[in-house]
Design a protein around this motif. Sequence first.
Motif, PDB file in Angstrom:
ATOM      1  N   ARG A  65       0.864  -0.780   0.448  1.00  0.00           N
ATOM      2  CA  ARG A  65      -0.031  -0.041   0.331  1.00  0.00           C
ATOM      3  C   ARG A  65       1.167   1.351   0.406  1.00  0.00           C
ATOM      4  O   ARG A  65       1.654   1.283   1.110  1.00  0.00           O
ATOM      5  N   GLY A  66       1.141   1.692  -1.363  1.00  0.00           N
ATOM      6  CA  GLY A  66       2.048   3.071  -1.106  1.00  0.00           C
ATOM      7  C   GLY A  66       1.717   4.279  -0.739  1.00  0.00           C
ATOM      8  O   GLY A  66       1.116   4.097  -0.010  1.00  0.00           O
ATOM      9  N   TYR A  67       3.200   4.219   0.658  1.00  0.00           N
ATOM     10  CA  TYR A  67       2.764   5.471   1.920  1.00  0.00           C
ATOM     11  C   TYR A  67       2.902   6.284   0.904  1.00  0.00           C
ATOM     12  O   TYR A  67       2.997   7.483   1.714  1.00  0.00           O
ATOM     13  N   VAL A 134       4.044  -5.218   1.663  1.00  0.00           N
ATOM     14  CA  VAL A 134       4.548  -4.644   2.753  1.00  0.00           C
ATOM     15  C   VAL A 134       2.707  -2.794   3.200  1.00  0.00           C
ATOM     16  O   VAL A 134       2.796  -2.513   2.067  1.00  0.00           O
ATOM     17  N   ALA A 135       2.510  -2.478   4.190  1.00  0.00           N
ATOM     18  CA  ALA A 135       1.251  -2.574   4.413  1.00  0.00           C
ATOM     19  C   ALA A 135       1.366  -0.691   5.275  1.00  0.00           C
ATOM     20  O   ALA A 135       2.233  -1.248   6.040  1.00  0.00           O
ATOM     21  N   HIS A 136       0.838  -0.193   5.622  1.00  0.00           N
ATOM     22  CA  HIS A 136       1.037   0.939   6.265  1.00  0.00           C
ATOM     23  C   HIS A 136      -0.173   0.641   7.384  1.00  0.00           C
ATOM     24  O   HIS A 136       0.056   1.194   8.716  1.00  0.00           O
ATOM     25  N   GLY A 137      -0.968  -0.929   7.351  1.00  0.00           N
ATOM     26  CA  GLY A 137      -1.502  -1.631   9.016  1.00  0.00           C
ATOM     27  C   GLY A 137      -3.732  -1.078   9.472  1.00  0.00           C
ATOM     28  O   GLY A 137      -3.611  -0.703   9.859  1.00  0.00           O
ATOM     29  N   GLY A 138      -3.218  -0.992   7.805  1.00  0.00           N
ATOM     30  CA  GLY A 138      -5.161  -0.050   7.822  1.00  0.00           C
ATOM     31  C   GLY A 138      -5.891  -1.966   7.954  1.00  0.00           C
ATOM     32  O   GLY A 138      -4.923  -2.797   8.338  1.00  0.00           O
ATOM     33  N   THR A 139      -6.349  -1.595   8.676  1.00  0.00           N
ATOM     34  CA  THR A 139      -8.023  -3.269   9.524  1.00  0.00           C
ATOM     35  C   THR A 139      -8.135  -3.891   8.164  1.00  0.00           C
ATOM     36  O   THR A 139      -8.216  -4.870   8.194  1.00  0.00           O
ATOM     37  N   GLY A 154       4.979  -3.392   8.689  1.00  0.00           N
ATOM     38  CA  GLY A 154       4.429  -2.686   8.496  1.00  0.00           C
ATOM     39  C   GLY A 154       4.977  -1.607   8.762  1.00  0.00           C
ATOM     40  O   GLY A 154       6.043  -1.148  10.025  1.00  0.00           O
ATOM     41  N   ILE A 155       4.577  -0.596   7.587  1.00  0.00           N
ATOM     42  CA  ILE A 155       5.075   1.005   8.180  1.00  0.00           C
ATOM     43  C   ILE A 155       3.722   2.018   8.797  1.00  0.00           C
ATOM     44  O   ILE A 155       2.699   2.146   7.997  1.00  0.00           O
ATOM     45  N   LEU A 165      -1.153  -3.495  14.178  1.00  0.00           N
ATOM     46  CA  LEU A 165       0.292  -4.220  13.111  1.00  0.00           C
ATOM     47  C   LEU A 165       0.806  -4.742  14.984  1.00  0.00           C
ATOM     48  O   LEU A 165       2.227  -5.191  15.243  1.00  0.00           O
ATOM     49  N   ILE A 166       1.169  -3.582  15.798  1.00  0.00           N
ATOM     50  CA  ILE A 166       1.706  -4.056  17.337  1.00  0.00           C
ATOM     51  C   ILE A 166       1.253  -5.833  17.644  1.00  0.00           C
ATOM     52  O   ILE A 166       1.332  -6.317  17.951  1.00  0.00           O
ATOM     53  N   ARG A 167      -0.469  -5.929  17.464  1.00  0.00           N
ATOM     54  CA  ARG A 167      -1.053  -6.718  17.349  1.00  0.00           C
ATOM     55  C   ARG A 167      -0.137  -8.662  16.811  1.00  0.00           C
ATOM     56  O   ARG A 167       0.261  -9.430  17.497  1.00  0.00           O
ATOM     57  N   LEU A 168       0.134  -8.085  15.546  1.00  0.00           N
ATOM     58  CA  LEU A 168       0.447  -9.403  14.880  1.00  0.00           C
ATOM     59  C   LEU A 168       1.880  -9.225  15.622  1.00  0.00           C
ATOM     60  O   LEU A 168       2.459 -10.639  15.317  1.00  0.00           O
ATOM     61  N   GLN A 169       2.740  -8.329  15.269  1.00  0.00           N
ATOM     62  CA  GLN A 169       4.264  -8.260  16.097  1.00  0.00           C
ATOM     63  C   GLN A 169       4.059  -8.772  17.248  1.00  0.00           C
ATOM     64  O   GLN A 169       5.270  -9.455  17.248  1.00  0.00           O
ATOM     65  N   GLU A 170       3.372  -9.160  18.126  1.00  0.00           N
ATOM     66  CA  GLU A 170       3.441  -9.672  19.483  1.00  0.00           C
ATOM     67  C   GLU A 170       3.354 -11.655  19.261  1.00  0.00           C
ATOM     68  O   GLU A 170       4.409 -12.177  19.777  1.00  0.00           O
ATOM     69  N   ARG A 171       2.690 -11.699  17.889  1.00  0.00           N
ATOM     70  CA  ARG A 171       2.283 -13.140  18.074  1.00  0.00           C
ATOM     71  C   ARG A 171       3.169 -13.830  16.752  1.00  0.00           C
ATOM     72  O   ARG A 171       3.268 -14.728  16.422  1.00  0.00           O
ATOM     73  N   GLY A 172       4.796 -12.885  16.527  1.00  0.00           N
ATOM     74  CA  GLY A 172       5.227 -12.931  15.473  1.00  0.00           C
ATOM     75  C   GLY A 172       5.360 -13.441  13.460  1.00  0.00           C
ATOM     76  O   GLY A 172       6.032 -13.930  13.410  1.00  0.00           O
ATOM     77  N   ALA A 173       4.136 -12.788  13.948  1.00  0.00           N
ATOM     78  CA  ALA A 173       3.251 -12.676  12.425  1.00  0.00           C
ATOM     79  C   ALA A 173       3.863 -11.587  11.695  1.00  0.00           C
ATOM     80  O   ALA A 173       3.052 -11.260  10.290  1.00  0.00           O
ATOM     81  N   GLY A 174       4.424 -10.329  12.511  1.00  0.00           N
ATOM     82  CA  GLY A 174       4.557  -9.258  11.786  1.00  0.00           C
ATOM     83  C   GLY A 174       5.931  -8.401  12.405  1.00  0.00           C
ATOM     84  O   GLY A 174       6.059  -9.204  13.222  1.00  0.00           O
ATOM     85  N   LYS A 175       5.861  -7.417  10.963  1.00  0.00           N
ATOM     86  CA  LYS A 175       7.301  -6.511  12.001  1.00  0.00           C
ATOM     87  C   LYS A 175       6.856  -5.196  11.765  1.00  0.00           C
ATOM     88  O   LYS A 175       6.287  -4.608  10.404  1.00  0.00           O
ATOM     89  N   ILE A 176       7.704  -4.504  11.918  1.00  0.00           N
ATOM     90  CA  ILE A 176       6.973  -2.491  12.497  1.00  0.00           C
ATOM     91  C   ILE A 176       8.170  -2.412  12.273  1.00  0.00           C
ATOM     92  O   ILE A 176       9.538  -2.427  12.831  1.00  0.00           O
ATOM     93  N   ILE A 177       8.200  -1.291  11.195  1.00  0.00           N
ATOM     94  CA  ILE A 177       9.168  -0.293  11.199  1.00  0.00           C
ATOM     95  C   ILE A 177       8.393   0.916  12.195  1.00  0.00           C
ATOM     96  O   ILE A 177       8.140   1.753  10.669  1.00  0.00           O
TER      97      ILE A 177
END
Length: 290
Positions: A65-67, A134-139, A154-155, A165-177
Motif C-alpha cells: 500500500r504505497g505509503y 508491505v502495508a501501512h496497517g489498515g484494518t 508494517g509502516i 500491527l503491534i498485535r501481529l508483531q506480538e504474535r510473531g506474524a509481522g514486523k513494524i518499522i
Amino acid sequence: MKLLLEELHARGHNLTVIRTSRSWRISVQTSSASASRARGVCSECRATWSDHHEPGNSCRCFAQRGYRGSRRCLCQDAPEEITEEIAGVFAKMPQKVIWKHKGDRPSTLGNNTLIVNWMPQKDLLGHPQTKVFVAHGGTNGVQEAFYYGVPVLGIPLFFNQYDNLIRLQERGAGKIIQLADVNGHSFEQGLKEVIHQESYRQNIQRLSRLHRDQPITPMEKAVFWVEYVMRHKGSRHLPTEAYKMPWYSYYCLDVLFILLSVVTVLLLSIVAVFRFLCRRRQRKIKTKES
C-alpha cells in the motif's frame, strides 16, 4: 459485496443493491463476508509473476500500500528520497514486486517492480507465490493478510494502524518499522528478515488456520442471513430499537441535561454554603465589635 451477490444470483435470487448514506440495502425483485477465496489476479500482475520466471527461483510478490498517496493528501508529501530508497531496495531484490504507488516514478526503480495505481489486493494476498505484504496497517489489509496467511512488514502512519500491527508483531506474524526510522537500510533489513525467517510465515499461517476453522464459511453465513431476511419478509424483529428512540435520546441529550443539572445543583449548593458561612462569620464579628 460483489461475491455475495454472485453467490445469491447463483442460488436463483434476483436482487438489486441500494446503497444509502449509512448502510447497504438488498431489494428482492423475484426469488425462487469480507474475506473470501481469491479469484485470480489481473493479467498485468499475472504477467509480472510469470515473466522471466526461472525454475527453482521462487517468485515473490510484495503487495505494498504505497505509503506515498495511500491516504490522500496526508501521505503525498513523503520525502522523495525515501521513495527513491525504497525503490532501490526493491530493485536489489531477486523477487518480483507489485507496488501500489501514486506520484512520480522513482529513478531507482528496477525492472522487477511493477507500479500500479490500483491492484486486486485480496487476490494478490491469496496467491500462493505471495511471500510478504508491505502495508501501512489498515484494518482491511491486516485482516486480509491474516486470513490468507501472509506475513506483514508494517509502516504505521496514524489512527489505529499501529495498534493493528503491534498485535501481529506480538504474535510473531509481522514486523513494524516506525515511519521516522524508514530509510533504505532499515527497510531492506526488515524486508529480508520477514522473508527469510520462516517463523513469520509459520506463525501467521497458524493463526490463519485457527481463524478459518469455523463450522461454515463466511460466505455461507452471509448467504444464510440474507435468505433469512427474505424468508421472513424483512425480519422486522431484527432491527435495533435505537431506530424508535426520539432524537434527544439518540444523541443522549437527556443524559447530558441530567448530568448538567446535577453539577449545577452541586455548585449552587456549595456557593450557598459558603455564603451562609461568610454571613455567619460577619455577624459574629459585628457582635464582638458592639
